[in-house]
Motif scaffolding. Structure first.
Motif, PDB file in Angstrom:
ATOM      1  N   TYR A   1       8.388 -43.908  -1.280  1.00  0.00           N
ATOM      2  CA  TYR A   1       8.059 -43.423  -2.741  1.00  0.00           C
ATOM      3  C   TYR A   1       9.156 -42.421  -3.161  1.00  0.00           C
ATOM      4  O   TYR A   1       9.338 -41.391  -2.316  1.00  0.00           O
ATOM      5  CB  TYR A   1       6.654 -43.452  -3.108  1.00  0.00           C
ATOM      6  CG  TYR A   1       6.160 -42.798  -3.971  1.00  0.00           C
ATOM      7  CD1 TYR A   1       6.195 -44.401  -5.261  1.00  0.00           C
ATOM      8  CD2 TYR A   1       6.310 -41.710  -4.371  1.00  0.00           C
ATOM      9  CE1 TYR A   1       6.065 -43.609  -6.941  1.00  0.00           C
ATOM     10  CE2 TYR A   1       6.240 -41.181  -5.813  1.00  0.00           C
ATOM     11  CZ  TYR A   1       5.893 -42.100  -7.188  1.00  0.00           C
ATOM     12  OH  TYR A   1       5.385 -41.105  -7.732  1.00  0.00           O
ATOM     13  N   PRO A   2       9.938 -42.505  -4.163  1.00  0.00           N
ATOM     14  CA  PRO A   2       9.655 -43.391  -4.922  1.00  0.00           C
ATOM     15  C   PRO A   2      10.976 -44.590  -4.926  1.00  0.00           C
ATOM     16  O   PRO A   2      12.066 -44.621  -5.785  1.00  0.00           O
ATOM     17  CB  PRO A   2       9.972 -42.569  -6.020  1.00  0.00           C
ATOM     18  CG  PRO A   2      10.516 -41.346  -6.127  1.00  0.00           C
ATOM     19  CD  PRO A   2      10.428 -41.071  -4.601  1.00  0.00           C
ATOM     20  N   LEU A   3      11.610 -44.618  -4.077  1.00  0.00           N
ATOM     21  CA  LEU A   3      12.741 -45.127  -3.448  1.00  0.00           C
ATOM     22  C   LEU A   3      12.174 -46.752  -2.468  1.00  0.00           C
ATOM     23  O   LEU A   3      12.912 -47.089  -1.976  1.00  0.00           O
ATOM     24  CB  LEU A   3      13.355 -44.950  -2.272  1.00  0.00           C
ATOM     25  CG  LEU A   3      14.558 -43.050  -3.404  1.00  0.00           C
ATOM     26  CD1 LEU A   3      14.842 -42.434  -1.891  1.00  0.00           C
ATOM     27  CD2 LEU A   3      15.601 -43.582  -4.253  1.00  0.00           C
ATOM     28  N   ASP A   4      11.031 -47.007  -3.396  1.00  0.00           N
ATOM     29  CA  ASP A   4      10.321 -48.289  -2.588  1.00  0.00           C
ATOM     30  C   ASP A   4      10.258 -49.798  -3.166  1.00  0.00           C
ATOM     31  O   ASP A   4      11.138 -49.674  -4.189  1.00  0.00           O
ATOM     32  CB  ASP A   4       9.049 -47.977  -1.839  1.00  0.00           C
ATOM     33  CG  ASP A   4       8.086 -47.642  -3.289  1.00  0.00           C
ATOM     34  OD1 ASP A   4       9.436 -46.967  -4.329  1.00  0.00           O
ATOM     35  OD2 ASP A   4       6.912 -47.430  -3.356  1.00  0.00           O
ATOM     36  N   LYS A   5       9.489 -51.006  -2.605  1.00  0.00           N
ATOM     37  CA  LYS A   5      10.194 -52.170  -3.397  1.00  0.00           C
ATOM     38  C   LYS A   5       8.521 -52.470  -2.780  1.00  0.00           C
ATOM     39  O   LYS A   5       8.309 -52.175  -1.364  1.00  0.00           O
ATOM     40  CB  LYS A   5      10.977 -52.756  -2.069  1.00  0.00           C
ATOM     41  CG  LYS A   5      12.432 -52.815  -3.181  1.00  0.00           C
ATOM     42  CD  LYS A   5      13.512 -53.771  -2.479  1.00  0.00           C
ATOM     43  CE  LYS A   5      14.687 -53.384  -2.671  1.00  0.00           C
ATOM     44  NZ  LYS A   5      16.060 -54.446  -1.862  1.00  0.00           N
ATOM     45  N   GLN A   6       7.926 -53.097  -3.654  1.00  0.00           N
ATOM     46  CA  GLN A   6       6.651 -53.565  -2.942  1.00  0.00           C
ATOM     47  C   GLN A   6       6.499 -54.956  -3.292  1.00  0.00           C
ATOM     48  O   GLN A   6       6.482 -55.547  -4.181  1.00  0.00           O
ATOM     49  CB  GLN A   6       5.423 -52.601  -4.128  1.00  0.00           C
ATOM     50  CG  GLN A   6       5.606 -50.890  -4.008  1.00  0.00           C
ATOM     51  CD  GLN A   6       5.072 -50.806  -2.804  1.00  0.00           C
ATOM     52  OE1 GLN A   6       4.566 -51.598  -2.329  1.00  0.00           O
ATOM     53  NE2 GLN A   6       5.824 -49.382  -2.204  1.00  0.00           N
ATOM     54  N   THR A   7       5.170 -55.035  -2.589  1.00  0.00           N
ATOM     55  CA  THR A   7       5.056 -56.723  -2.850  1.00  0.00           C
ATOM     56  C   THR A   7       3.901 -56.977  -2.929  1.00  0.00           C
ATOM     57  O   THR A   7       3.100 -56.838  -2.259  1.00  0.00           O
ATOM     58  CB  THR A   7       5.427 -57.612  -1.147  1.00  0.00           C
ATOM     59  OG1 THR A   7       7.117 -57.618  -0.813  1.00  0.00           O
ATOM     60  CG2 THR A   7       5.203 -59.449  -1.291  1.00  0.00           C
ATOM     61  N   CYS A   8       3.466 -57.946  -4.249  1.00  0.00           N
ATOM     62  CA  CYS A   8       2.102 -58.117  -4.870  1.00  0.00           C
ATOM     63  C   CYS A   8       2.245 -59.844  -4.909  1.00  0.00           C
ATOM     64  O   CYS A   8       2.978 -60.193  -5.190  1.00  0.00           O
ATOM     65  CB  CYS A   8       2.344 -57.234  -6.345  1.00  0.00           C
ATOM     66  SG  CYS A   8       2.235 -55.475  -5.957  1.00  0.00           S
TER      67      CYS A   8
END
Length: 448
Positions: free
Chosen positions: A173-180
């Motif tokens: 964070y804040p250079l992340d990718k999230q999988t929902c």
């Protein structure tokens, strides 16, 4: 007589059109009445039991009922990092075959029958396994319908809003990718009785121009997630939504202000050593501002046990600001030491001057013989000192360029300030190089 003939013709023509209209209206009334009769025929009391599931493939009772699912994502309102959840509004559709609902299509005129009461027919017991909250839409009327086709196919469509859990890994964070994920499963029917399948072709559609405040939907994937428990195996479907965080917001709100605070803390290196109030107030103010900035960032994030990328950035910036304040304390201590050393040298020179005056007076009091006897010794000493000076001039010691440059600043306190003016920006630039190369040019496998 001639005028009455046209009026009679107009009257007959009008009567003819009225008869055709009445006949068409009667046909429509009869057609709607036919729909009612068909519904009463297939759903009447004692004819259809909504508690019994439809037969499986080829009408066999041993095979499971196949239900095909597709979704239309209308909007994604928010993605909450603190609660680790996201809200979505979607149109949910299910389609299955129930041969008990077959009917005559009246020569192709009756394409399907429409119902608004889901309890009239058998429904799959699907539920959203990662749902936190949800509600149906009932304005102006309930946004739901059931279509029954002549061959017994049933299409169920409903508009719902859901708040779903989304476990997040915030290490980048804040250079992340999230999988929902969006998970749908059967609650009571096992795979022996009910199987969910994705609709062939395009099972998930997304509205065009989907706008999220701080994320971008990069892609989505459909998959199966059947689960086994003590009571059996249950069919499950899932949609994985891959979100990429928009970095421009954090660059403007966090990274650039932190850089500015660090640079402002370096201004104290260029102030005079005697400006104690200015240097202290500047160091304390930047330190408190940096601490407030860091606490404000952490307030919007959940308390996790690992270190985030933003923690590394704010921690190092806070260390630089604190180091600038400690540098002034060191300069102040070195300045007082230089002053004490200067006072000691001054007193030593005064003592040496007094001693030389006493020695000169003693020499004047001695006899002339002793003075004459001492002259050759003094002449030899003078010659020796001149020879040493000539050797020094002939073989001057070589000095390092850094030492030569530092010799321009006679006091240690001034040297500390000069070294800090170069060292702090250089180390901060190296940190930026290591930080951005680590988090921007990382592999996809490291993110997982």
């Amino acid at each position: 007589m001639e005028t009455s003939r046209p009026s009679c013709a107009m009257f007959l023509l009008l009567a003819f059109f009225l008869a055709i209209f009445a006949q068409g209206l009667q046909a429509k009334i009869n057609f709607r009445e036919k729909e009612k009769q068909i519904l009463d025929q297939i759903l009447g009391p004692g004819r259809y039991d909504a508690r019994i599931r439809p037969s499986g493939i080829n009408g066999t009772d041993d095979a499971p009922t196949l239900v095909r699912v597709n979704l239309f994502l209308r909007s994604i309102s928010k993605i909450d990092d603190y609660k680790m959840e996201y809200s979505v509004q979607l149109t949910f559709r299910e389609q299955w075959l129930d041969e008990r609902l077959k009917f005559n299509n009246q020569g192709g005129r009756l394409k399907y029958l429409t119902l608004t009461e889901a309890n009239r027919v058998w429904m799959p017991d699907l539920f959203f396994s990662n749902e936190k909250e949800g509600h149906f839409h009932n304005i102006i009327m309930p946004n739901v319908y059931i279509r029954i086709f002549p061959n017994g196919n049933v299409l169920y469509s409903i508009r719902i809003s859901l708040t779903l859990s989304c476990p997040m890994n915030l290490k980048l964070y804040p250079l992340d990718k999230q999988t929902c994920s969006l998970r749908m499963a059967s609650y009571g029917w096992t795979t022996d009785d009910l199987v969910f399948l994705w609709k062939e072709g395009d099972p998930v559609q997304v509205v065009k121009n989907l706008h999220l405040p701080r994320f971008t939907l990069e892609k989505f994937l459909t998959d199966y997630c059947n689960s086994k428990t003590n009571t059996g195996e249950y069919s499950c479907l899932k949609v994985d939504l891959l979100f990429k965080r928009e970095f421009s917001y954090y660059l403007i709100q966090i990274y650039i202000p932190c850089c500015m605070l660090v640079i402002v803390s370096w201004v104290s290196f260029w102030l005079d050593q005697g400006a104690v109030p200015a240097r202290v107030s500047l160091g304390v103010t930047t330190l408190l501002t940096m601490a407030t900035q860091s606490s404000g960032i952490n307030a919007s994030l959940p308390p996790v046990s690992y270190t985030k990328a933003i923690d590394v950035w704010t921690g190092v910036c806070l260390t630089f600001v604190f180091g600038a304040l400690l540098e002034f304390a060191l300069v102040n201590y070195a300045s007082r030491s230089d002053m004490h050393r200067e006072n000691m040298k001054k007193s030593r020179r005064e003592m040496e001057a007094a001693a030389s005056l006493d020695a000169a007076s003693d020499l004047l009091d001695t006899d002339s013989n002793a003075t004459f006897a001492m002259k050759p010794l003094m002449r030899g000493g003078v010659m020796d000192s001149k020879m040493r000076q000539c050797e020094i001039h002939l073989n001057p010691p070589r000095k390092n360029c850094c030492l030569l440059w530092m010799s321009k600043f006679p006091t240690r306190s001034k040297r500390i300030d000069v070294i800090s003016r170069i060292t702090f920006p250089l180390v901060f630039a190296l940190f930026n190089l290591a930080y951005w190369s680590t988090y921007l040019f990382r592999d996809e496998d490291e993110e997982k």
